[in-house]
Enzyme design. Structure first.
Site, PDB file in Angstrom:
ATOM      1  N   PRO A 359       0.787  -1.240   0.000  1.00 20.84           N
ATOM      2  CA  PRO A 359       0.000   0.000   0.000  1.00 20.84           C
ATOM      3  C   PRO A 359       0.816   1.286   0.000  1.00 20.84           C
ATOM      4  CG  PRO A 359       0.129  -0.880   2.216  1.00 20.84           C
ATOM      5  CD  PRO A 359       0.850  -1.862   1.345  1.00 20.84           C
ATOM      6  N   GLU A 381       1.610  -1.117  -9.073  1.00 16.73           N
ATOM      7  CA  GLU A 381       0.546  -1.729  -8.267  1.00 16.73           C
ATOM      8  C   GLU A 381      -0.581  -2.146  -9.194  1.00 16.73           C
ATOM      9  OE1 GLU A 381      -2.141  -3.283  -5.966  1.00 16.73           O
ATOM     10  OE2 GLU A 381      -0.134  -2.823  -5.193  1.00 16.73           O
ATOM     11  N   ASP A 421       9.089  -6.539  -3.147  1.00 12.29           N
ATOM     12  CA  ASP A 421       8.500  -6.849  -1.834  1.00 12.29           C
ATOM     13  C   ASP A 421       7.251  -7.680  -2.113  1.00 12.29           C
ATOM     14  OD1 ASP A 421       8.238  -6.731   0.951  1.00 12.29           O
ATOM     15  OD2 ASP A 421       6.830  -5.065   0.800  1.00 12.29           O
ATOM     16  N   CYS A 474       7.251 -10.623   4.002  1.00 11.29           N
ATOM     17  CA  CYS A 474       6.920 -10.561   5.434  1.00 11.29           C
ATOM     18  C   CYS A 474       6.520 -11.955   5.905  1.00 11.29           C
ATOM     19  CB  CYS A 474       5.820  -9.535   5.716  1.00 11.29           C
ATOM     20  SG  CYS A 474       4.298  -9.777   4.788  1.00 11.29           S
TER      21      CYS A 474
END
Length: 537
Positions: A359, A381, A421, A474
């Site tokens: 985001p 995105e 990422d 993550c």
């Protein structure tokens, strides 16, 4: 054994499955979109939208009209007195179960609507997050103490019982208060006919200490026991154990019984603790020292832009409202910073890329550094609404937001620095979404690793010779971390992995590979992974 402990059959409660989990499967997993940051999950943790799995019987095992779809919290005049903190908590549990909502997003909204603050808000937060985090444990104990299987209970009744059992076994709430408020709350939501059932279950559970319940229901297998005692599904505990044990000689081990990593229990316990609030100062707008002075926060241990806030609402600070600072885990800050620090071969032409930008937290930090360095960042995105969020976050920065598929974006090759990422299982950030451990499914990882490899391959094609890529997730799951890096790097003769630790501000104990694996119990960050790859000239 303490008195009052009995199962449906009147004897010792049965040992639960190796993986303590809610009793019914959620909705089928949704596909993670390409180029974004949404995780593949399985849907609500407990029961179907209609509540009970069976039909007939007592009200406690039937779906009722007590679940209006648009219900928020109960107004004070709705029935017998139950404090607003518990009313808000049970409504969050209901929203998570019925709609697959994120508890950490719903709770602040409900607290605001209920006008709760101070100790009341803190209590509501504790019992809400605690009930979601220990949902699998609570369900197994409820099942053992009830004469009706958990899978047949009305969803609202189960919400109330989970909330009550968490208070009984994991907080300092007096036993009589936990029982009484749970009974009244269930009666208010599901009708008076369920109160006898709820009262009986709560009283049976209250007669036995939490330690006895946990020890008696715990599996004998060491890994499954570690998972149970820390409130994790078994497959997640196995994923953590494999990541902690992995080394260059055997990057994908399966831990043997009795030979678990020494710090596995510590890692799982940290994963179940509430995270602190990490702030980031926007480069060029605010220094770390200024951020700490304005907020009363302490300087971060590693990130030169970070600060730790003990408590409070970050949005109360002018510097956060004005976009000079933001909330961002320190691990994310370090990854974004590292992209700008790794040396490239030849001149840095200032063409930087964030291939999975939503985001926008890392894009904003990189964009701030790019402004100082005279570089520009392209941020890709896929989802239009998330792309718009990035635009708002990076306003006035040298960042161009591109709505596109990160596996095949309409970009000219030749980038100096690329961040991948990648969308992942999110296992490294479970402490921020307490219900997520019971929602996620291991079966989603195979599809995710396919996407992660496609994104990293896309980045390799866009990178100039001498340029660098940081691949990050993550998640500590080795299938999503070393598995992806090794597969892609191994298929390109001109791609080499660099020692990443040099660019993470003195962080130590990051694993036995060239990559960096962070952990909450070691570093205070989310369990984030990062590898640095360079394309040779």
């Amino acid at each position: 054994m303490s008195g009052g402990f009995r199962s449906r059959a009147g004897g010792t409660p049965p040992t639960p499955p190796t993986t303590p989990a809610p009793s019914a499967a959620g909705r089928p997993g949704r596909r993670t979109h390409r180029g974004g940051r949404e995780n593949a999950t399985a849907g609500p943790a407990a029961h179907s939208r209609r509540g009970a799995a069976g039909s007939g019987g007592a009200a406690a095992t039937r779906g009722r009209a007590g679940n209006p779809k648009n219900r928020r919290f109960l107004a004070p005049a709705d029935g017998p007195a139950v404090d607003m903190a518990r009313r808000v908590a049970v409504d969050v549990l209901w929203k998570v179960r019925e709609d697959g909502a994120f508890g950490n997003l719903v709770l602040p909204q409900f607290l605001s609507e209920a006008q709760l603050s101070g100790r009341d808000a803190a209590f509501a937060t504790e019992i809400t997050y605690g009930s979601l985090r220990t949902m699998g444990i609570c369900d197994a104990i409820i099942d053992a103490a009830s004469d009706r299987p958990v899978g047949r209970l009305d969803g609202v009744v189960l919400d109330c019982l989970r909330l009550g059992v968490y208070q009984l076994l994991f907080t300092k709430v007096e036993s009589h208060a936990a029982v009484d408020t749970t009974v009244r709350l269930a009666g208010l939501l599901a009708g008076g006919r369920v109160t006898g059932f709820v009262n009986a279950v709560m009283r049976r559970i209250s007669r036995t200490p939490a330690s006895v319940w946990l020890d008696t229901l715990a599996p004998s297998d060491p890994l499954a026991r570690a998972a149970w005692m820390t409130g994790h599904p078994g497959w997640i505990a196995e994923s953590f154990a494999a990541a902690l044990a992995a080394g260059p000689e055997d990057p994908r081990p399966r831990p043997a019984d009795g030979k678990l990593p020494a710090d596995l229990n510590e890692a799982l316990a940290a994963d179940s603790s509430r995270p602190g609030i990490h702030l980031v100062a926007r480069p060029g707008e605010l220094t770390q020292e200024e951020l700490c002075a304005l907020t009363g926060a302490a300087p971060a241990r590693f990130s030169p832009y970070g600060a730790y806030l003990d408590s409070g609402n970050p949005a109360d600070f002018d510097c956060v409202r004005q976009g000079l600072a933001a909330v961002q885990d320190e691990g994310s800050q370090l990854i974004a910073r590292a992209l700008t620090e790794v040396p490239v071969d030849g001149p840095d032409g200032g063409r930087w890329l964030d291939l999975c930008a939503g985001p926008g937290g890392k894009a904003a930090l990189i964009g701030g550094i790019a402004a100082i360095a005279g570089a520009r960042l392209d941020a890709v995105e896929l989802a239009p609404h998330r792309a718009e969020l990035i635009r708002k976050t990076v306003r006035d920065m040298p960042v161009t937001v591109i709505t596109a598929d990160g596996t095949n974006p309409p970009l000219e090759p030749g980038y100096d620095r690329i961040l991948v990422d990648a969308p992942c299982s999110g296992l490294g950030a479970l402490r921020r979404r307490p219900e997520a451990r019971w929602v996620k499914r291991e079966s989603a990882i195979a599809e995710l690793t396919e996407l992660q490899q496609a994104l990293l391959e896309s980045a390799v094609g866009l990178l100039r010779p001498g340029g660098v890529i940081i691949y990050s997730t993550c998640s500590p799951d080795i299938r999503e971390t070393r598995g992806v890096v090794d597969a892609v790097a191994g298929s390109h003769d001109n791609l080499v992995e660099l020692p990443a630790g040099s660019y993470f501000c003195g962080m130590r104990d990051t694993g036995g590979f060239a990559s960096v694996q962070m952990w909450p119990h070691r570093h205070g960050t989310d369990a984030m992974f990062a590898a640095v790859l360079k394309k040779t000239i």
